[in-house]
Design a protein around this motif. Structure first.
Motif, PDB file in Angstrom:
ATOM      1  N   ALA A 131      75.531  74.156 -31.387  1.00  0.00           N
ATOM      2  CA  ALA A 131      74.401  75.057 -31.187  1.00  0.00           C
ATOM      3  C   ALA A 131      74.240  75.929 -32.422  1.00  0.00           C
ATOM      4  CB  ALA A 131      74.617  75.934 -29.961  1.00  0.00           C
ATOM      5  N   SER A 135      70.426  79.519 -29.929  1.00  0.00           N
ATOM      6  CA  SER A 135      70.349  78.257 -29.197  1.00  0.00           C
ATOM      7  C   SER A 135      71.583  78.065 -28.332  1.00  0.00           C
ATOM      8  CB  SER A 135      70.230  77.087 -30.173  1.00  0.00           C
ATOM      9  OG  SER A 135      69.048  77.211 -30.939  1.00  0.00           O
ATOM     10  N   CYS A 148      70.074  71.290 -23.654  1.00  0.00           N
ATOM     11  CA  CYS A 148      69.880  71.895 -24.974  1.00  0.00           C
ATOM     12  C   CYS A 148      68.697  72.850 -24.892  1.00  0.00           C
ATOM     13  CB  CYS A 148      69.587  70.826 -26.025  1.00  0.00           C
ATOM     14  SG  CYS A 148      70.936  69.687 -26.329  1.00  0.00           S
ATOM     15  N   GLU A 149      68.882  74.066 -25.400  1.00  0.00           N
ATOM     16  CA  GLU A 149      67.822  75.078 -25.396  1.00  0.00           C
ATOM     17  C   GLU A 149      67.804  75.772 -26.738  1.00  0.00           C
ATOM     18  OE1 GLU A 149      68.816  77.793 -22.281  1.00  0.00           O
ATOM     19  OE2 GLU A 149      67.844  76.588 -20.757  1.00  0.00           O
ATOM     20  N   GLY A 150      66.668  76.358 -27.092  1.00  0.00           N
ATOM     21  CA  GLY A 150      66.553  77.106 -28.329  1.00  0.00           C
ATOM     22  C   GLY A 150      65.887  76.273 -29.405  1.00  0.00           C
ATOM     23  N   SER A 151      66.260  76.541 -30.662  1.00  0.00           N
ATOM     24  CA  SER A 151      65.603  75.863 -31.778  1.00  0.00           C
ATOM     25  C   SER A 151      66.498  74.884 -32.527  1.00  0.00           C
ATOM     26  CB  SER A 151      65.065  76.913 -32.759  1.00  0.00           C
ATOM     27  OG  SER A 151      66.143  77.702 -33.243  1.00  0.00           O
ATOM     28  N   ALA A 153      69.952  72.683 -31.322  1.00  0.00           N
ATOM     29  CA  ALA A 153      71.085  72.395 -30.441  1.00  0.00           C
ATOM     30  C   ALA A 153      71.194  70.897 -30.213  1.00  0.00           C
ATOM     31  CB  ALA A 153      70.911  73.108 -29.096  1.00  0.00           C
ATOM     32  N   ARG A 171      62.150  67.786 -29.226  1.00  0.00           N
ATOM     33  CA  ARG A 171      63.125  67.787 -28.135  1.00  0.00           C
ATOM     34  C   ARG A 171      63.298  66.354 -27.642  1.00  0.00           C
ATOM     35  NH1 ARG A 171      65.719  71.004 -24.499  1.00  0.00           N
ATOM     36  NH2 ARG A 171      65.993  70.183 -22.424  1.00  0.00           N
TER      37      ARG A 171
END
Length: 175
Positions: A131, A135, A148-151, A153, A171
Motif C-alpha cells: 500500500a 491507500s 484495495c482502496e486509495g490511489s 495499492a 482499478r
C-alpha cells in the motif's frame, strides 16, 4: 458489495496481531521521528520481539518452525508466522505493514503517510500486499476476497490467483 462493507468484513477477519499493529501505527502518528528498527524471530525456537522508538516500531512473532521479520523506518512493521510460515513486513515513512500467516510465505509493505498493508493467510499460500500513501491493501484467507482502496495499492494471493490493483483511477480485481 460496497467498498465500505468490504472494509468492515476485512477488519472483522483480521487476526489480533494485525489489529495491534494497526492500532500502534495510529497511536504513533503524533510521536516524534526516530531511527529505523528491525525485529527478527527466525526459525528454530518460538520467539516474540518488539521494538518501539517514537514513530517507528516493529514486532516479530513466530513458533519454532516459522520465521518472522519486521522493519519500521518512520512507520510500523509487524510479522506473525505460525505452522512453518515465513512472513516479512515493513512500515516506512508513515506507513504500516502487518502480516500474519499460517504456512506459506507472505510479504507486506506500507509506504507513505496513511498507508496500511494488512496480510492474512490462514492456509499455506504465497501472497504479497503493498500500500502506498493514503491507500489500504488487504488479503484474506482462501474464503475472503482481497480489498484495495486509495490511489496506490496491490494485494495478491499468488497461490489462488486472487488479487487486486489500484493505481490512480485504474482499478482491477480478479474475478
Amino acid at each position: 458489495m460496497s467498498v465500505v462493507a468490504d472494509a468492515r468484513k476485512s477488519v472483522r477477519v483480521l487476526g489480533g496481531g494485525a489489529v495491534v499493529a494497526a492500532a500502534v501505527g495510529a497511536a504513533l502518528v503524533a510521536a516524534p521521528s526516530a531511527q529505523a528498527v528491525t525485529c527478527a524471530a527466525p526459525p528454530g525456537s518460538a520467539a516474540s520481539v518488539t521494538q518501539l522508538d517514537g514513530r517507528t516500531a516493529c514486532g516479530a512473532v513466530a513458533d519454532a518452525p516459522s520465521g518472522a521479520w519486521a522493519h519500521g523506518d518512520g512507520g510500523v512493521g509487524f510479522a506473525d508466522a505460525r505452522t512453518g510460515a515465513r512472513v516479512l513486513a515493513a512500515g516506512l515513512s508513515g506507513g504500516a505493514g502487518a502480516g500474519e500467516a499460517r504456512g506459506g510465505s507472505l510479504a507486506t509493505l506500507g509506504f507513505g503517510e496513511d498507508a496500511l498493508a494488512l496480510g492474512i493467510v490462514e492456509e499455506p499460500a504465497t501472497a504479497v500486499v503493498v500500500a502506498g500513501p493514503q491507500s489500504q491493501a488487504f488479503i484474506g484467507d482462501l474464503r475472503d476476497p482481497v480489498l484495495c482502496e486509495g490511489s496506490a495499492a496491490t494485494a495478491f494471493n499468488l497461490t489462488t490467483g486472487r488479487g487486486c490493483v489500484v493505481l490512480g483511477t485504474f482499478r482491477y480485481v480478479t474475478p
